[in-house]
Scaffold this motif. Structure first.
Motif, PDB file in Angstrom:
ATOM      1  N   LEU A 179     -27.459  -9.545 -48.858  1.00 16.55           N
ATOM      2  CA  LEU A 179     -28.443 -10.020 -47.939  1.00 16.55           C
ATOM      3  C   LEU A 179     -27.783 -10.056 -46.246  1.00 16.55           C
ATOM      4  CD1 LEU A 179     -31.301 -10.752 -47.047  1.00 16.55           C
ATOM      5  CD2 LEU A 179     -30.721 -13.212 -47.184  1.00 16.55           C
ATOM      6  N   TYR A 180     -26.856 -10.914 -46.182  1.00 18.18           N
ATOM      7  CA  TYR A 180     -26.071 -11.337 -44.784  1.00 18.18           C
ATOM      8  C   TYR A 180     -25.049 -10.291 -44.652  1.00 18.18           C
ATOM      9  CZ  TYR A 180     -22.966 -14.461 -47.370  1.00 18.18           C
ATOM     10  OH  TYR A 180     -21.929 -14.891 -47.979  1.00 18.18           O
ATOM     11  N   ILE A 212     -36.068 -15.631 -49.542  1.00 20.52           N
ATOM     12  CA  ILE A 212     -35.640 -14.447 -48.847  1.00 20.52           C
ATOM     13  C   ILE A 212     -35.291 -13.371 -49.736  1.00 20.52           C
ATOM     14  CG2 ILE A 212     -33.391 -14.612 -47.986  1.00 20.52           C
ATOM     15  CD1 ILE A 212     -34.312 -13.499 -45.569  1.00 20.52           C
ATOM     16  N   ASP A 214     -26.298  -5.251 -45.140  1.00 23.07           N
ATOM     17  CA  ASP A 214     -27.335  -4.718 -44.186  1.00 23.07           C
ATOM     18  C   ASP A 214     -26.807  -4.912 -42.752  1.00 23.07           C
ATOM     19  OD1 ASP A 214     -29.016  -4.150 -45.994  1.00 23.07           O
ATOM     20  OD2 ASP A 214     -30.526  -5.980 -45.722  1.00 23.07           O
ATOM     21  N   GLU A 243     -40.306  -9.358 -43.950  1.00 24.37           N
ATOM     22  CA  GLU A 243     -40.135  -7.785 -43.270  1.00 24.37           C
ATOM     23  C   GLU A 243     -39.612  -7.916 -41.786  1.00 24.37           C
ATOM     24  OE1 GLU A 243     -40.480  -4.629 -44.324  1.00 24.37           O
ATOM     25  OE2 GLU A 243     -41.387  -5.198 -46.349  1.00 24.37           O
ATOM     26  N   HIS A 281     -36.000  -9.483 -41.852  1.00 21.01           N
ATOM     27  CA  HIS A 281     -35.074  -8.173 -42.250  1.00 21.01           C
ATOM     28  C   HIS A 281     -34.763  -7.261 -41.166  1.00 21.01           C
ATOM     29  CE1 HIS A 281     -34.243  -9.065 -46.511  1.00 21.01           C
ATOM     30  NE2 HIS A 281     -35.301  -9.654 -46.559  1.00 21.01           N
ATOM     31  N   ILE A 334     -39.320  -5.803 -50.338  1.00 19.44           N
ATOM     32  CA  ILE A 334     -39.227  -7.014 -49.852  1.00 19.44           C
ATOM     33  C   ILE A 334     -40.514  -7.642 -49.408  1.00 19.44           C
ATOM     34  CG2 ILE A 334     -38.599  -8.336 -47.292  1.00 19.44           C
ATOM     35  CD1 ILE A 334     -36.610  -5.868 -46.731  1.00 19.44           C
TER      36      ILE A 334
END
Length: 187
Positions: free
Chosen positions: A163-164, A122, A167, A136, A139, A131
């Protein structure tokens, strides 16, 4: 010489220590919907081997009513255990599992979804830095919870946290996403 179908042959209940983990975590998430710094609440299970963290994680998702759960790991070999626990136990009848090489196109919006991915996959990007197409939707989806399995293998790194954590901070007030860190298979 007959091939037997595994099916949903497991029907065992949670052990007392697993029930306690689910109860304490559920209580915590209800009490602390958001962390003080504006991020989603985090909860760590530092459970020993053979505790049954995968099965117990699914039981927590069920108890919380989560319908969209992402499982991220730096150890992709554990995908089989996550899939098997979901597919074999009668408590998770109708749940969906999407793993490596599978897509979201056959997903039923009315059924709980577990999406398993490795950080290696990922976090990978196309040549122009975008990405990857197959990620897609992952996300863009509002996840109820993110399980970080095998956390000690690298989920604490900045690239993974971007990433976690990053966003989700922007969407937190609307989704109330719970991030759940789980140490898995520690000795």
């Amino acid at each position: 010489g007959k091939k037997l179908s595994k099916g949903r042959h497991q029907k065992f209940p949670m052990r007392p220590e697993q029930q306690l983990a689910v109860e304490l975590t559920k209580k915590y998430f209800h009490q602390y919907k958001d962390a003080k710094d504006g991020r989603a609440s985090h909860f760590l299970w530092n459970a020993k081997m053979r505790f049954g963290k995968t099965f117990t994680s699914y039981q927590l998702a069920k108890a919380m009513g989560w319908k969209r759960v992402m499982v991220l790991t730096y150890k992709p070999a554990v995908e089989d255990a996550w899939r098997e626990d979901l597919d074999a136990h009668s408590d998770f009848e109708g749940w969906q599992f999407i793993g490596r090489g599978e897509t979201f196109d056959k997903q039923d919006e009315n059924k709980p979804l577990i999406w398993f991915a490795s950080f290696q996959d990922i976090l990978g990007r196309t040549k122009d830095g975008k990405i990857k197409d197959r990620f897609e939707l992952a996300h863009a989806m509002d996840w109820d919870c993110v399980f970080l399995d095998e956390y000690h293998f690298g989920a604490w790194r900045d690239a993974a946290k971007d990433l976690y954590d990053a966003d989700q901070v922007k969407r937190l007030t609307s989704t109330q996403m719970n991030l759940l860190k789980i140490f898995s298979r520690l000795m």
